[in-house]
Design a protein around this motif. Structure first.
Motif, PDB file in Angstrom:
ATOM      1  N   LEU A 243       4.904   5.837   2.171  1.00 11.47           N
ATOM      2  CA  LEU A 243       3.758   5.650   1.283  1.00 11.47           C
ATOM      3  C   LEU A 243       2.661   4.851   1.967  1.00 11.47           C
ATOM      4  N   VAL A 244       1.424   5.313   1.831  1.00 11.76           N
ATOM      5  CA  VAL A 244       0.254   4.528   2.194  1.00 11.76           C
ATOM      6  C   VAL A 244      -0.424   4.142   0.888  1.00 11.76           C
ATOM      7  N   LEU A 245      -0.470   2.838   0.610  1.00 14.96           N
ATOM      8  CA  LEU A 245      -0.953   2.338  -0.673  1.00 14.96           C
ATOM      9  C   LEU A 245      -2.278   1.617  -0.513  1.00 14.96           C
TER      10      LEU A 245
ATOM     11  N   ASP B 144      -4.885  -5.552  -8.903  1.00 13.40           N
ATOM     12  CA  ASP B 144      -3.581  -5.297  -9.513  1.00 13.40           C
ATOM     13  C   ASP B 144      -3.353  -3.825  -9.816  1.00 13.40           C
ATOM     14  N   ASN B 145      -4.291  -2.955  -9.458  1.00 16.37           N
ATOM     15  CA  ASN B 145      -4.090  -1.512  -9.569  1.00 16.37           C
ATOM     16  C   ASN B 145      -3.663  -0.988  -8.207  1.00 16.37           C
ATOM     17  N   ILE B 146      -2.387  -0.653  -8.071  1.00 18.18           N
ATOM     18  CA  ILE B 146      -1.840  -0.200  -6.797  1.00 18.18           C
ATOM     19  C   ILE B 146      -1.646   1.306  -6.856  1.00 18.18           C
ATOM     20  N   ASN B 147      -2.360   2.023  -5.992  1.00 17.98           N
ATOM     21  CA  ASN B 147      -2.353   3.476  -6.023  1.00 17.98           C
ATOM     22  C   ASN B 147      -1.813   4.063  -4.723  1.00 17.98           C
TER      23      ASN B 147
ATOM     24  N   ARG C 122      -0.099   6.156  -9.611  1.00 18.48           N
ATOM     25  CA  ARG C 122      -0.304   4.715  -9.726  1.00 18.48           C
ATOM     26  C   ARG C 122       1.047   4.021  -9.810  1.00 18.48           C
ATOM     27  N   ILE C 123       1.266   3.015  -8.972  1.00 20.74           N
ATOM     28  CA  ILE C 123       2.501   2.243  -9.016  1.00 20.74           C
ATOM     29  C   ILE C 123       2.363   1.205 -10.125  1.00 20.74           C
TER      30      ILE C 123
ATOM     31  N   GLY D  14       3.202  -7.727  -1.097  1.00 27.81           N
ATOM     32  CA  GLY D  14       4.593  -7.872  -1.521  1.00 27.81           C
ATOM     33  C   GLY D  14       5.305  -6.537  -1.612  1.00 27.81           C
ATOM     34  N   ILE D  15       4.614  -5.527  -2.143  1.00 27.79           N
ATOM     35  CA  ILE D  15       5.212  -4.197  -2.246  1.00 27.79           C
ATOM     36  C   ILE D  15       5.457  -3.619  -0.854  1.00 27.79           C
ATOM     37  N   ARG D  16       4.484  -3.770   0.023  1.00 26.40           N
ATOM     38  CA  ARG D  16       4.668  -3.258   1.390  1.00 26.40           C
ATOM     39  C   ARG D  16       5.876  -3.901   2.062  1.00 26.40           C
TER      40      ARG D  16
END
Length: 333
Positions: free
Chosen positions: A251-253, A261-264, A284-285, A300-302
């Motif tokens: 995934l490339v986010l 706070d919108n992580i796509n 959208r995550i 943090g997600i990465r």
């Protein structure tokens, strides 16, 4: 950043075009800048759009400190303790045990020599631009040491030349800075057989260097820039022996909208766990392992997507639907 420059009242009327890169910018002179307790007067600014960097880092990037600031002092970047310090270049004297490397300034970019080694006993000397803001560890302009069968698409690149196209991510056996050797290096290579010309900025970078060495590698060190003496100093920190890991999801986010706070999902790399799981660009995550994506943050997600053999539970929004997707991670390089 243009929006930030407008907000603080900088005159944006002096529009120019760089002879070096062909890129347009706005020149703003006689700017005062404060960094901690340090105040620098009469600084020249180039005002550019940094929105892409903001989206891909998940935090506001208002600008980049460049040569005219760094040349006025000795700079220490402490990755180990997240510190940044200025020293008077006239009074500075280094007495530590770090590796002192020759630093050359070309077109106002700092360049250092390194030697790269591959597991097939091949090696090559490179001269690399130091880019502490790069999200990659090492980007080379040739594939001489690439083992392309063991690489994966990077999806995208982020660094000194902004947000760029995909290359191939693989590994080098080691990289040496004088007597200091760091092993099992993540490296970006051009696509196999690629002969395409880059844009003006990429061509300018390539005219003075063999590639870029970035923050993902330097976070294993604390580093010192001493432009006045032509020295770049590396001190190993507590993360020196940590293995460099690439994303294990495919995934490339990117993030949108302060407070980011919108992580796509921007790109899904083929033949990766996210591709097999049916995740699509534009998704959208919403949650990761039951915690809101906004609370976890893009960085943090990465980091969570770099654990081999782990399973991450994603809650995804797509066209008004909510999808729960278990994502089984695996090491890609």
């Amino acid at each position: 950043d243009i929006a930030k420059a407008k907000e603080i009242g900088i005159d944006l009327s002096d529009k120019r075009k760089s002879e070096k890169t062909g890129l347009e910018y706005i020149q703003a002179d006689n700017i005062e800048i404060g960094i901690g307790g340090l105040v620098l007067h009469d600084q020249p600014f180039k005002v550019i759009d940094t929105q892409q960097l903001t989206l891909f880092t998940g935090r506001e990037i208002s600008g980049i400190l460049g040569f005219d600031v760094l040349n006025d002092a000795v700079i220490r970047v402490g990755y180990g303790d997240s510190s940044f310090a200025f020293y008077d270049k006239e009074k500075f004297s280094y007495s530590g045990s770090g590796e002192i490397i020759k630093l050359d300034i070309r077109n106002k970019w700092p360049v250092i020599p390194v030697r790269a080694f591959q597991k097939n006993s091949m090696s090559k000397d490179y001269e690399l631009i130091v880019d502490t803001g790069s999200l990659t560890s090492l980007s080379l302009f040739d594939g001489a040491l690439a083992v392309y069968d063991e690489t994966v698409s990077s999806g995208i690149s982020v660094g000194i030349n902004g947000v760029g196209g995909a290359g191939r991510i693989g590994r080098l056996e080691s990289l040496s800075f004088g007597k200091t050797v760091i092993r099992n290096i993540l490296a970006a290579f051009p696509p196999e057989g690629n002969a395409d010309k880059g844009d003006g900025l990429s061509n300018a970078i390539e005219s003075v260097s063999s590639g870029i060495i970035g923050g993902e590698l330097f976070k294993h060190f604390d580093i010192i820039f001493d432009y006045s003496r032509g020295q770049f100093i590396l001190e190993k920190n507590r993360d020196f022996n940590d293995t460099m890991e690439f994303d294990m999801s495919g995934l490339v986010l990117l993030s949108e909208g302060a407070p980011f706070d919108n992580i796509n999902v921007f790109i899904v790399i083929e033949d990766t766990p996210s591709h097999s799981a049916g995740i699509l660009p534009g998704d959208r995550i919403l949650e990761v392992n039951g915690k809101s994506a906004g609370e976890t943050g893009l960085a943090g997600i990465r980091q969570m997507l770099k654990t081999a053999g782990g399973t991450v539970s994603l809650k995804i929004g797509r066209n008004g639907e909510i999808l729960n997707i278990p994502l089984c991670l695996k090491r890609l390089v």
